[in-house]
Structure formats: structure tokens, C-alpha cells
Design an enzyme around this catalytic site. Sequence first.
Site, PDB file in Angstrom:
ATOM      1  N   GLU A 153     -19.596 -65.080  47.330  1.00 56.74           N
ATOM      2  CA  GLU A 153     -19.495 -64.618  46.209  1.00 56.74           C
ATOM      3  C   GLU A 153     -18.434 -63.629  46.203  1.00 56.74           C
ATOM      4  O   GLU A 153     -17.641 -63.728  45.657  1.00 56.74           O
ATOM      5  CB  GLU A 153     -20.888 -63.835  45.810  1.00 56.74           C
ATOM      6  CG  GLU A 153     -20.841 -63.105  44.669  1.00 56.74           C
ATOM      7  CD  GLU A 153     -22.163 -62.137  44.350  1.00 56.74           C
ATOM      8  OE1 GLU A 153     -22.270 -62.034  43.386  1.00 56.74           O
ATOM      9  OE2 GLU A 153     -22.948 -62.011  45.524  1.00 56.74           O
TER      10      GLU A 153
ATOM     11  N   HIS B 297     -26.981 -65.650  50.600  1.00 50.25           N
ATOM     12  CA  HIS B 297     -26.074 -65.201  49.841  1.00 50.25           C
ATOM     13  C   HIS B 297     -24.620 -65.348  50.425  1.00 50.25           C
ATOM     14  O   HIS B 297     -24.310 -64.839  51.515  1.00 50.25           O
ATOM     15  CB  HIS B 297     -26.101 -63.578  49.424  1.00 50.25           C
ATOM     16  CG  HIS B 297     -27.053 -63.321  48.188  1.00 50.25           C
ATOM     17  ND1 HIS B 297     -28.451 -63.403  48.676  1.00 50.25           N
ATOM     18  CD2 HIS B 297     -27.004 -62.939  47.186  1.00 50.25           C
ATOM     19  CE1 HIS B 297     -29.148 -62.824  47.597  1.00 50.25           C
ATOM     20  NE2 HIS B 297     -28.416 -62.571  46.692  1.00 50.25           N
TER      21      HIS B 297
ATOM     22  N   ASP C 148     -36.395 -56.176  42.587  1.00 52.30           N
ATOM     23  CA  ASP C 148     -35.702 -54.847  42.184  1.00 52.30           C
ATOM     24  C   ASP C 148     -34.644 -54.947  41.111  1.00 52.30           C
ATOM     25  O   ASP C 148     -34.228 -53.800  40.527  1.00 52.30           O
ATOM     26  CB  ASP C 148     -35.429 -54.156  43.577  1.00 52.30           C
ATOM     27  CG  ASP C 148     -34.423 -54.842  44.489  1.00 52.30           C
ATOM     28  OD1 ASP C 148     -34.254 -56.004  43.996  1.00 52.30           O
ATOM     29  OD2 ASP C 148     -34.095 -54.342  45.203  1.00 52.30           O
TER      30      ASP C 148
END
Length: 334
Positions: free
Chosen positions: A201, A198, A21
Site C-alpha cells: 500500500e 497489510h 476503530d
Amino acid sequence: MGEAAATLDQNCLIDLHLHLDGSISVPMARRLAALDGCVLSEDDAALGKRLGVTADCRDLNEYLAKFDFTAELLETREQLSECMYLLQEELAQLGYLYAEIRFAPQRHGARGLTQREAVEAVLEGLGRSCFEAGVILCCMRGDDTLEANLETVRLAAEYLGQGVVALDLAGAEALFPTADYADVFALARELGVPFTIHAGEADGPESVYAALGFGAQRIGHGIRAIEDDALVERLAREGIALEMCPTSELQTSAIDDYAKFPLMSLLERGVCVTVNSDNMGVSVTDVRRELLLLAGIFGLTNDDIHLLLVNAARSAFASDALKEELVRRIDAEF
């Protein structure tokens, strides 16, 4: 390290960290809207600004806001299938050998599409292209996402080996710490689903430690691992690949200058670094551009680029046979 300056004329790119996306180009957006009977009336420049961030993007939360628009283009089976197909065809044209394309099936239910239907639509699109790719299903950080995330894990287990290759956790890392998702990854381990997370970050080394504690085989981004020497040593010792995305990490303020990207320090200390685009549409980039940017800043040679690509091939959630074939094709290009 070799002496020849990197030119990256080779067509053997690999992207291990690529969001479906977040990788919608202007032509793709128009096609996806048309499938739903809509016309995007703005010109290409204006539409591009809706799809991608600008140079003054302040942080990860502002970056993630771009996905509100792209989600509107991916609300039907047809749109999801077509997006997956079109992205693979674009990657083939750009000189990629392989990609792992990730998406969160729970984010596509605005019109009643179930997670299962979303997964099946993306896998249908996957099968329409001859390009070699795998699908990673993303669980999401947020309030009250546990049940939806557990469903995503079960779907990943069910479709593992049928196009799905792994699981992930994405979203606003600083607001929803990695450590809070132990139940999700306990189920993934129980069901034998490999996963990346993830981490490191928008949050610090503690996020990477939590991901490793859960059993993550790779780390999405992981740029802030450089703040902890013991963590860097562990990543190198355990062969944990970092899926690093320089432009995205600049845009989300994980770094404030490309020159501060810790590429050489991590490589010199034995960490398995891979270079990825994250979101080709939102970040307006691709792996070739990322590698050339780094080559210009750090003086990378063809040997350095070769190493980064081989790292990606060997870190893929793919069969040993496919990984060796990818390495062979990379070696042949160099």
C-alpha cells in the site's frame, strides 16, 4: 462477463478488511462517549470531520492520525464490547452476510486495559450479536513493538476458534518495512495462526514479497503488486487474495484517481481480488458504495460483482462449511 449492468440490489455483502476503530459512525461515537460519562458537544457535521478524512488527505500517515481520536473512545471493556456489537448490527442493516473485523489489542491500554482484557471485551461484543463475523487481531508496526506483538500472536493462538480467526500486521508500512517482522510471523506459524498482512500500500512490491515469504494467506491492500509482473503471476498461481479498498487507497495516495485502480488488470490475470471498505468511519464508505463506484468507473456487470463477492466468501478465514454457505447465499441473491 455478463451483459447486465451492475445494480447491486442484492443483500449479500462481505467485508474481509474492516477495522473496528476506523468504523465508528457519529451515533456510535456519541454512544461510546456516553458509556464513559462524556458528552461530545459538537454537531454531527463537526463530529463527522473528527472521525473521517477529507478529500485533501495527503498520505497514509495523515490517514492514520484519525485513529488517535477513535482510540479515546475505546479505552474500557464496555466501550470495546459495545463498539463491536454496534458495528455488527450496522453491518446487518446494510445487507452484509459476513465480515472479519480487525483491531489491535495493544492500542487500547491507555487506562491500563491489558491486551487480554481488550480481546475478551471485543469477543464479548461479538457474541452479543447474531451477525456472522470473525475477529482478526492486529500486530502493530512501530518502534519497540516486538514484545507487544508477540503477546498479540499468543492471544490469537489462544482464542483461535473462539471468535478470533486470524492475525494481521498494520501501521505505517513505509516507515516500518514488512521484512522487519519475521520473528512475529515465525511465532504465528509455530502456533498455527493463519494471517494476512497489510502490504503493498504505502510500500512497493517488496513488501508483498516479504509477506508471502512469511506465509501470509491474504494480503491487505496489495495494490502496488501491479508494479511487478512476476508478483502478479505468483499471486494468481498461489490463489492469494488481495483485500483491496479503493476509497482508502485513494485517500492514502496509493492511487491518485479511481480510474487508476488496477481492478480489471488484476482480475484478467487471474488474481483473487476482493473489495472492502477498510474503515467505514474514517473513509466514509462501505462495501456496497465501493462496488458501485467501481461499477460506474469500469462498467462492471452483475456477473463481475458476483465474482468479487464469491472471491471474498472463498477467501474468508472461516470453516469450509461457512464459506460454502456464504457462496450459496450469494448465488441465491444473483
